[in-house]
Design a protein around this motif. Sequence first.
Motif, PDB file in Angstrom:
ATOM      1  N   LYS A  44      -8.047   0.609  -2.842  1.00 41.09           N
ATOM      2  CA  LYS A  44      -7.814   0.006  -1.532  1.00 41.09           C
ATOM      3  C   LYS A  44      -6.328  -0.100  -1.201  1.00 41.09           C
ATOM      4  CE  LYS A  44      -7.914  -4.879  -2.984  1.00 41.09           C
ATOM      5  NZ  LYS A  44      -8.586  -6.170  -2.755  1.00 41.09           N
ATOM      6  N   GLN A  45      -5.451   0.155  -2.179  1.00 38.14           N
ATOM      7  CA  GLN A  45      -4.009   0.138  -1.927  1.00 38.14           C
ATOM      8  C   GLN A  45      -3.449   1.539  -1.655  1.00 38.14           C
ATOM      9  OE1 GLN A  45      -3.134  -2.553  -5.566  1.00 38.14           O
ATOM     10  NE2 GLN A  45      -1.481  -3.054  -4.121  1.00 38.14           N
ATOM     11  N   ARG A  96     -12.971   6.877   2.791  1.00 41.52           N
ATOM     12  CA  ARG A  96     -12.199   5.671   3.123  1.00 41.52           C
ATOM     13  C   ARG A  96     -13.062   4.420   3.021  1.00 41.52           C
ATOM     14  NH1 ARG A  96     -10.261   5.463   8.469  1.00 41.52           N
ATOM     15  NH2 ARG A  96      -8.875   3.816   7.759  1.00 41.52           N
ATOM     16  N   ASN A 122      -3.669   4.984   0.928  1.00 40.62           N
ATOM     17  CA  ASN A 122      -4.104   5.657   2.152  1.00 40.62           C
ATOM     18  C   ASN A 122      -3.814   7.149   2.019  1.00 40.62           C
ATOM     19  OD1 ASN A 122      -4.673   3.105   3.474  1.00 40.62           O
ATOM     20  ND2 ASN A 122      -2.450   2.886   3.704  1.00 40.62           N
ATOM     21  N   THR A 131       0.847  -1.190   0.000  1.00 38.61           N
ATOM     22  CA  THR A 131       0.000   0.000   0.000  1.00 38.61           C
ATOM     23  C   THR A 131       0.884   1.242   0.000  1.00 38.61           C
ATOM     24  OG1 THR A 131      -0.129   0.074   2.424  1.00 38.61           O
ATOM     25  CG2 THR A 131      -1.864  -1.144   1.254  1.00 38.61           C
ATOM     26  N   ASP A 168      -3.992  -9.992   4.103  1.00 41.10           N
ATOM     27  CA  ASP A 168      -5.083  -9.142   3.627  1.00 41.10           C
ATOM     28  C   ASP A 168      -6.223  -9.173   4.648  1.00 41.10           C
ATOM     29  OD1 ASP A 168      -6.541  -7.496   2.078  1.00 41.10           O
ATOM     30  OD2 ASP A 168      -7.038  -8.957   0.527  1.00 41.10           O
ATOM     31  N   ASP A 202     -13.282   3.616  -0.643  1.00 45.11           N
ATOM     32  CA  ASP A 202     -12.017   3.142  -1.215  1.00 45.11           C
ATOM     33  C   ASP A 202     -11.638   1.754  -0.719  1.00 45.11           C
ATOM     34  OD1 ASP A 202     -11.770   5.504  -2.591  1.00 45.11           O
ATOM     35  OD2 ASP A 202     -10.448   6.442  -1.113  1.00 45.11           O
ATOM     36  N   LYS A 203     -11.752   1.535   0.582  1.00 48.97           N
ATOM     37  CA  LYS A 203     -11.227   0.306   1.178  1.00 48.97           C
ATOM     38  C   LYS A 203     -12.213  -0.859   1.151  1.00 48.97           C
ATOM     39  CE  LYS A 203      -7.286   2.144   2.427  1.00 48.97           C
ATOM     40  NZ  LYS A 203      -6.006   1.696   1.827  1.00 48.97           N
ATOM     41  N   LEU A 204     -13.511  -0.554   1.250  1.00 50.30           N
ATOM     42  CA  LEU A 204     -14.500  -1.621   1.368  1.00 50.30           C
ATOM     43  C   LEU A 204     -15.390  -1.738   0.140  1.00 50.30           C
ATOM     44  CD1 LEU A 204     -15.560  -1.094   5.109  1.00 50.30           C
ATOM     45  CD2 LEU A 204     -13.746  -2.539   4.185  1.00 50.30           C
ATOM     46  N   LYS A 247      -9.062  -7.867   7.507  1.00 46.66           N
ATOM     47  CA  LYS A 247     -10.100  -6.850   7.547  1.00 46.66           C
ATOM     48  C   LYS A 247      -9.697  -5.730   8.502  1.00 46.66           C
ATOM     49  CE  LYS A 247     -14.126  -9.724   6.438  1.00 46.66           C
ATOM     50  NZ  LYS A 247     -15.463 -10.174   6.902  1.00 46.66           N
TER      51      LYS A 247
END
Length: 309
Positions: free
Chosen positions: A151-152, A229, A154, A111, A185, A232-234, A187
């Motif tokens: 998701k990669q 976020r 921040n 990331t 990977d 992007d992440k979920l 959660k």
Amino acid sequence: MSKKTSYLLGILLTIIIGTLLYCYLCDDCYCCPEEAVTTEETNTIVAEPEVIEATRNGFSLSDANGDFKIKINDNFNFKTSKFSILDPLSENVTAEVSRLKDYLAANPLKTIDITGYFKSDETNNSAFPNLGIARANAVKNYLVSQGIMAKQINTYGKLNDSINPDDTNTLFGPLEFGMLTAETDAKDEALEAACAEIRKNPIVLYFNTGQAQINLTAEQRSKIATISRCVDKLGLKVQAIGHTDSSGSAAKNMELGQDRADFAKDYLVRNGILEANIETSSKGPNDPIADNSTKEGQAKNRRTVITIN
């Protein structure tokens, strides 16, 4: 020596002594030759304005656990108090982004952290808590548009008053990049809890359809950052839902509710939320939260709710 000569010498000596005493006792008398008079000159030094050089940060990123490295002089640039990336990007930046995309695709547990800088004298007109996060989010969106997985990435913001713009108010590379490697990977339970909290307490906006701007509170700006976020992440979607009071026809109110939802969506898109991640809908007058028989209740029912699903 004759008496006459002695008399004349006495007169001459008296004149000489008297002249010397007069010059000695008289402050305003000019008894010395002009070239012998010492005068004091006062020099006035005018300080030139300090020239502050513009800060120029290059695009620098390396993997401490691998052999990937970027180090070039060019970078993503911004105007002061703005969060849109200045065009055009240099060919060096686009070429390095292409290399970064390939590296992250081959290493899905890697990331990158993007920290955007902002100055204390800048005006934050974004929907994010500060311009630093807004700038980092703009760079993230560009990277996503080039094929890098959201998701990669921040994003963070950081106050940095040591960065200086040039005379055209351009900030050159007010950013910092880093790369991390996750062990698994797993959660992100903290993020999932934050997303659940947004569903329980969404952003509620009260505004007129013709209003040209939405002014968010500090709490609402923080929620926008959390929503970004979560998306992007979920892989979640932003939902903008328009509501009206009960006055007027039901069909007209459904249209009005949609207009309000679309207005909120346009605002979010202008502030860096990707359009593809936003869904809009209208509930018109069908989901009141207050009594429509009072003006106060009607005002509460005329709202747009921003949440995630």
